[in-house]
Every structure is written in C-alpha cells, then in structure tokens.
Motif scaffolding. Structure first.
Motif, mmCIF file in Angstrom:
data_model
loop_
_atom_site.group_PDB
_atom_site.id
_atom_site.type_symbol
_atom_site.label_atom_id
_atom_site.label_comp_id
_atom_site.label_asym_id
_atom_site.label_seq_id
_atom_site.Cartn_x
_atom_site.Cartn_y
_atom_site.Cartn_z
ATOM 1 N N UNK A 164 0.839 -1.200 0.000
ATOM 2 C CA UNK A 164 0.000 0.000 0.000
ATOM 3 C C UNK A 164 0.872 1.247 0.000
ATOM 4 N N UNK A 165 0.325 2.387 -0.439
ATOM 5 C CA UNK A 165 1.026 3.649 -0.212
ATOM 6 C C UNK A 165 1.247 3.833 1.290
ATOM 7 N N UNK A 166 2.376 4.402 1.654
ATOM 8 C CA UNK A 166 2.742 4.523 3.070
ATOM 9 C C UNK A 166 1.669 5.230 3.894
ATOM 10 N N UNK A 167 1.048 6.257 3.324
ATOM 11 C CA UNK A 167 0.042 7.012 4.064
ATOM 12 C C UNK A 167 -1.170 6.149 4.404
ATOM 13 N N UNK A 171 -2.495 4.939 8.119
ATOM 14 C CA UNK A 171 -3.876 5.255 8.498
ATOM 15 C C UNK A 171 -4.598 4.004 8.980
ATOM 16 N N UNK A 172 -4.405 2.888 8.261
ATOM 17 C CA UNK A 172 -5.052 1.640 8.655
ATOM 18 C C UNK A 172 -4.538 1.160 10.000
#
Length: 269
Positions: A164-167, A171-172
């Motif tokens: 996933x994108x780091x952001x 968030x997850x």
C-alpha cells in the motif's frame, strides 16, 4: 497407390493458405511478446528469436506498425509497443474477475502442496478471503472464505499492507491498531513496519501462530495488468507439519502461482 492427403484437390491451396495465415498470426503475437518482455528490439533481434529471415521480421513489424501496435524508435532503429496496445487492452480489465482467473491456479497449488490455499483482498481495515482450496491433508481445515482477518497478524494481510502507499498503511494501522491475538502477534509498530519493508522488497509475508495458535502461513502478492498489487495468495497449515522448513520448500511454487494469477490478469512482469 493411396493418397495420404485426404484433402480434396480444390481445397489444398486454401488449406495451405490458411496454415500460412495462422503461422503469420503466431509470429506477430510472438513479436508483441518479445517487445513486451524486452521493452524494445531491432529487426535482427526479432528475426533471430522467432527464427525467420530479417525480411520476414521487417514485414511483420511493418504490419504491426501500420495498426499502431508497435512504433519505431528513430534514435536507435529499434521497435517498441505503441499506444494501439492500450486501445485493445482498455476493454479487458473491467471484465476480468480476479477470483475467476485465480480459481484453477489456487486449486492446482492446493493439490500440489497438500495444504490450504487462500486468495485475499483488502476490505476496509481487513483482509477478506475470497477464494479457498484445500489439499487432502487439510480436509477438516477451517473455511476462511468471506471472513475478515486482521492485516497485521496474517501473511496475506502483511503482503497487502506492504504494497500500500505509506500514508494509507499508517492510516489503517492507526485505525485498526495491532491487537494481540496470540503471544506471537507482532504488536510493536516499528517491528511490523520493518517486516513490511522486507516484504515490499521481495520477502515472503509470513505469520507464525500470530493470529491463531498452531497455524502458520506464507503469502505472496498478486498483481493486475498495471502491476498494482490487488490481492495476496497464501498457503497455510498446522504448525506441526507446516513450519519454517516447509514454508521455505513451498516458496518457489507459491511465487510461481502468484505470478500465474497475475499473468492471467494481464500482468507482463
């Protein structure tokens, strides 16, 4: 004397013409595959790889160029795929169903490894298993299809998180947390992120009794036609017979299966 060619005389010319046409189509497809794999190639390279004279390779490339499927790199005199390929490919992705494409691969891998194989995708803050096949040794295994499992404590979840994108990943993790499910669950954020970095770099996603005592698993990414990771393919089994050595032995087959699903989804990697 009997004639071994049972084709009626009036149709023999058309038969040979048809065979020649099929051969030309086969060669043209081979040219496209070469350019997809290599990025670009010259007439000499294409001719050598498909086993034809340079003049034949040139005619094939010229025909493909006329249809905007390949284009010539004027600086180097080589050919590469052109935007006409995208026009054809654009009609495919919306009709491709991941589970349908994966089914035969999942079944074959489960039979080969004789363990449970699952295909998972992300749903909100969880991994959800959308397909499962079981080897004969796993007849009494739990049915995971449709069940939500934690991303941080499963092999599939780690693969999905890693790509996933780091952001979004952070968030997850902030939202879902890293609850301790067993004594082996990784609850330290820095340790998990280091593990995810390794998975993103090519390591297997693994979970050794992290979600359930007695259950080990390993997973690899599944990519779509753009190269984006859209799923995770995992194999799992009881810890007493599916330990680190068995996971290491199964790695090549697991990776091949993950790549096979990706190729069925249009991934050229």
């Amino acid at each position: 004397m009997s004639n071994t060619d049972e084709t009626p005389p009036g149709q023999r010319g058309r038969t040979r013409e048809g065979q020649s046409g099929v051969q030309s189509v086969d060669r043209a497809i081979s040219v496209l595959e070469i350019l997809a794999r290599e990025g670009q190639a010259g007439v000499t390279e294409v001719a050598a790889e498909i086993g034809v004279h340079k003049s034949t390779a040139f005619r094939l490339l010229a025909a493909l160029e006329e249809r905007d499927l390949v284009e010539q790199n004027s600086e180097r005199g080589s050919y590469r795929l052109a935007f006409g390929i995208l026009r054809l490919a654009s009609a495919i992705p919306t009709r491709i169903d991941l589970t349908r494409q994966a089914q035969p691969v999942v079944d074959e891998l489960a039979a080969k490894l004789d363990e449970t194989v699952n295909l998972a995708v992300v749903q909100e803050h969880y991994a959800v298993n959308v397909q499962q096949a079981r080897g004969s040794a796993a007849v009494s295994s739990h049915n995971w299809v449709g069940q939500l499992t934690p991303l941080h404590a499963t092999s599939s979840g780690k693969v999905l998180l890693a790509h996933m994108p780091a952001e979004r990943r952070l968030e997850i993790l902030r939202t879902a947390g890293q609850p301790r499910l067993t004594e082996h669950t990784v609850t330290d954020r820095a340790r998990l992120l280091a593990e995810l970095d390794a998975v993103c770099g090519g390591a297997l996603g693994t979970a050794y009794e992290e979600m359930e005592i007695g259950l080990n698993a390993a997973a690899v990414p599944v990519r779509d036609h753009t190269g984006t990771v859209v799923g995770a393919l995992s194999v799992s089994g009881p810890a007493f017979r599916f330990g680190r050595a068995e996971i290491e032995a199964a790695e090549a087959d697991l990776r091949d299966a993950g790549d096979a699903i990706g190729h069925r989804m249009g991934w050229m990697g």
